[in-house]
Design a protein around this motif. Structure first.
Motif, short mmCIF file in Angstrom:
data_model
loop_
_atom_site.label_atom_id
_atom_site.label_comp_id
_atom_site.label_asym_id
_atom_site.label_seq_id
_atom_site.Cartn_x
_atom_site.Cartn_y
_atom_site.Cartn_z
N GLY A 1 -26.01 -11.36 -42.62
CA GLY A 1 -24.60 -11.44 -42.23
C GLY A 1 -24.36 -12.18 -40.93
N THR A 2 -25.27 -13.06 -40.54
CA THR A 2 -25.10 -13.76 -39.26
C THR A 2 -24.61 -15.20 -39.43
N LEU A 3 -24.63 -15.73 -40.64
CA LEU A 3 -24.23 -17.13 -40.84
C LEU A 3 -22.92 -17.26 -41.61
N LEU B 1 -34.93 -22.53 -33.15
CA LEU B 1 -34.18 -23.21 -34.22
C LEU B 1 -33.21 -22.25 -34.91
N MET B 2 -33.66 -21.01 -35.10
CA MET B 2 -32.77 -20.01 -35.71
C MET B 2 -31.50 -19.85 -34.88
N ARG B 3 -31.67 -19.80 -33.57
CA ARG B 3 -30.50 -19.67 -32.69
C ARG B 3 -29.54 -20.84 -32.87
N GLN B 4 -30.12 -22.03 -32.96
CA GLN B 4 -29.26 -23.21 -33.10
C GLN B 4 -28.55 -23.20 -34.44
N PRO C 1 -20.06 -20.79 -34.40
CA PRO C 1 -20.06 -21.26 -33.00
C PRO C 1 -19.52 -20.24 -32.01
N ARG C 2 -18.61 -19.36 -32.45
CA ARG C 2 -18.06 -18.39 -31.50
C ARG C 2 -18.83 -17.07 -31.51
N GLY C 3 -19.86 -17.00 -32.33
CA GLY C 3 -20.70 -15.79 -32.32
C GLY C 3 -19.98 -14.53 -32.78
N ILE C 4 -19.16 -14.65 -33.83
CA ILE C 4 -18.41 -13.45 -34.26
C ILE C 4 -19.12 -12.68 -35.39
N LEU C 5 -20.08 -13.32 -36.06
CA LEU C 5 -20.68 -12.64 -37.22
C LEU C 5 -21.90 -11.80 -36.84
N ASN C 6 -21.76 -10.52 -36.98
CA ASN C 6 -22.84 -9.57 -36.74
C ASN C 6 -23.61 -9.80 -35.44
N PRO C 7 -22.89 -9.96 -34.31
CA PRO C 7 -23.59 -10.20 -33.05
C PRO C 7 -24.53 -9.04 -32.72
N GLY C 8 -25.64 -9.39 -32.08
CA GLY C 8 -26.60 -8.35 -31.69
C GLY C 8 -27.59 -8.00 -32.78
#
Ligand code: 2HG
Ligand code: ZN
Length: 468
Positions: A207-209, A447-450, A457-464
């Protein structure tokens, strides 16, 4: 749990409700607790609210709103996860896909089933069977887990040895990226050599992408008639000997193991004993048994195992009910351990590396947990082991988890030496996050981070979750 929306006092939620008038939004404390946690039970749920979209367009509108408002989203399926991937403890909006649970279509020529993400695995099995086919990914949480969650973790289970993981069975995905873009990935094609296959990036991305809003699943023919056997084994070395023997002679559908301690718990939880006496290890195996000749081959493999001293006792199911009872000894373990608040490891090594790894691991665990009950079971035929460490009643939660995390660090180092993985099939989520580097290289994680940043880009999906 309420089904009625309560008045929204938060202006950000009021804006979302105004934009999506049909969207169901829940803010009652009971709902926040129910949807804010998964099976880990380690974190106190504290979501902002729960959104229950009924259509893909609503999911897209939610993600765009979350980008504008800078509100984190936790995509949510059946919440049967064991790594904290669906936990919402930081004021996030939980987007539960449970209302999007329909079969959208079956294609008899392509042999695919198109479904919404909130459908349970069991409902997928039933729908496939109605068309004389099967969806072969299977595991004990089938009645409650959702296909969206299965995709998010690349779920494995008890038939991987024959059919592989969820990844093998996804022909196409529709998804909304973290930026709110609409993605149609692979569109059910078998051959598609046209660049990066983002379908496979989304599978296992926890759920991060993006949020999957539709999945096209491959189906296949039902397997031939099968037989289920329970075997009792004298020691750990016998496990891989019996596996090699059975795999060479039979066509295996499953090869699962558990220990005497696991059996003790599952029997106390209502399962029926099938073999008298207690033995250190047990195997439940299922294999193709088309006719009497196939059964003769199985029996001769069994006898060979007995002669070699690798097998000490065994039972062959005489009916479907007995096969189900044998399977319960394995599939009932997680539920039977739940009252003991277990700390879970879900690890894998190559099948060839299993014997050496098992020995090292056994030494490590008996040294580090001298007075704590440790339960082993899992998909030994895939090199995947589940270790459940049971919390002693006298030890408080924090001290217990600190001890288990210390041991997991050592286990992660052992896994690294053997080229294994800290998460075989449950995902990284929150629980395994500190150990990701034991399994993935520095360059790979960078690379995963990128990649994550490109999709979200705004980091809203399942942060942390997965990594910070
Ligand atoms: C299983 O194989 C599941 O039964 C759950 O993956 C494992 O509870 C566990 O540790
Ligand atoms: Zn498992």
């Amino acid at each position: 749990m309420s089904t009625q929306a309560t008045p929204l006092t938060d202006p950000r939620l009021a804006e979302l409700a105004a934009e999506c008038p049909a969207l169901r939004l829940l803010t009652e404390p009971g709902d926040l607790e129910h949807y804010g946690r998964d099976w880990t039970r380690r974190w106190t749920p504290a979501p902002l609210a729960i959104a229950l979209p009924a259509a893909a367009e609503e999911v897209q509108a939610i993600v765009r709103w979350a980008n504008r408002q800078q509100i984190a989203i936790v995509p949510s399926g059946g919440r049967t996860g064991l790594s904290g991937g669906a936990v919402a403890a930081q004021g996030e909006l939980v987007v539960s896909l449970e209302r999007m649970n329909r079969v959208l279509g079956f294609d008899p020529v392509d042999r695919t089933l198109t479904v919404q993400p909130g459908i349970t695995l069991q409902a997928v099995h039933d729908a496939a069977r109605e068309h004389g086919l099967i969806y072969p990914v299977d595991f004990a949480a089938r009645g409650s887990c959702s296909i969206g969650g299965n995709i998010a973790t690349n779920a494995g289970g008890i038939r991987v040895i024959r059919y592989g993981n969820t990844r093998e069975w996804i022909a196409g995905l529709k998804a909304v990226s973290g930026a709110g873009e609409w993605l149609e990935l692979n569109r059910g094609l078998i051959k598609n050599s046209s660049g990066y296959d983002f379908r496979h990036l989304l599978i296992g991305s926890e759920g991060t992408l993006g949020i999957v809003v539709e999945a096209t699943l491959k189906l296949t023919d039902p397997p031939p008639p099968s037989q289920t056997m329970l075997l009792a084994l004298p020691d750990m070395d016998a496990l891989m000997q019996v596996f090699a023997l059975f795999r060479a002679r039979l066509s295996l559908q499953a090869f699962e193991f558990f220990t005497d301690i696991a059996q003790k718990h599952v029997l106390a939880h209502g399962a029926q004993r099938a073999i008298d006496g207690d033995y250190p290890y047990y195997v439940v195996t299922e294999f193709d048994a088309v006719d009497a000749t196939a059964m003769d081959v199985a029996l001769s493999a069994f006898e060979h195992g007995m002669e070699q001293g690798w097998i000490v006792d065994g039972v062959i199911a005489q009916s479907e009910a007995q096969a189900a009872a044998l399977w319960r000894l394995r599939e009932g373990i997680t539920e039977s351990l739940a009252p003991h608040r277990p700390y879970k490891n879900d690890i894998s090594v190559r099948i060839g590396a299993v014997p050496a790894f098992l020995h090292e691991m056994q030494t490590l665990l008996s040294h580090e947990y001298p007075d704590i009950e440790v339960v082993w079971f899992g998909h030994i035929g895939d090199g995947n082991l589940h270790i459940n460490v049971l919390k002693p009643a006298a030890l408080d939660d924090a001290a217990f988890i600190a001890q288990c995390e210390h041991v997991t660090k050592l286990l992660a180092a052992t896994l690294r030496r053997h080229g294994g993985s800290i998460s075989a099939e449950h995902g990284i989520g929150l629980v395994k996050k500190p150990y990701l580097e034991s399994t993935r290289g520095e360059a790979e994680i960078a690379l995963m981070r990128q990649v994550r940043h490109v999709f979200d880009p705004r980091g809203i999906l399942n942060p942390g979750k997965l990594f910070d």
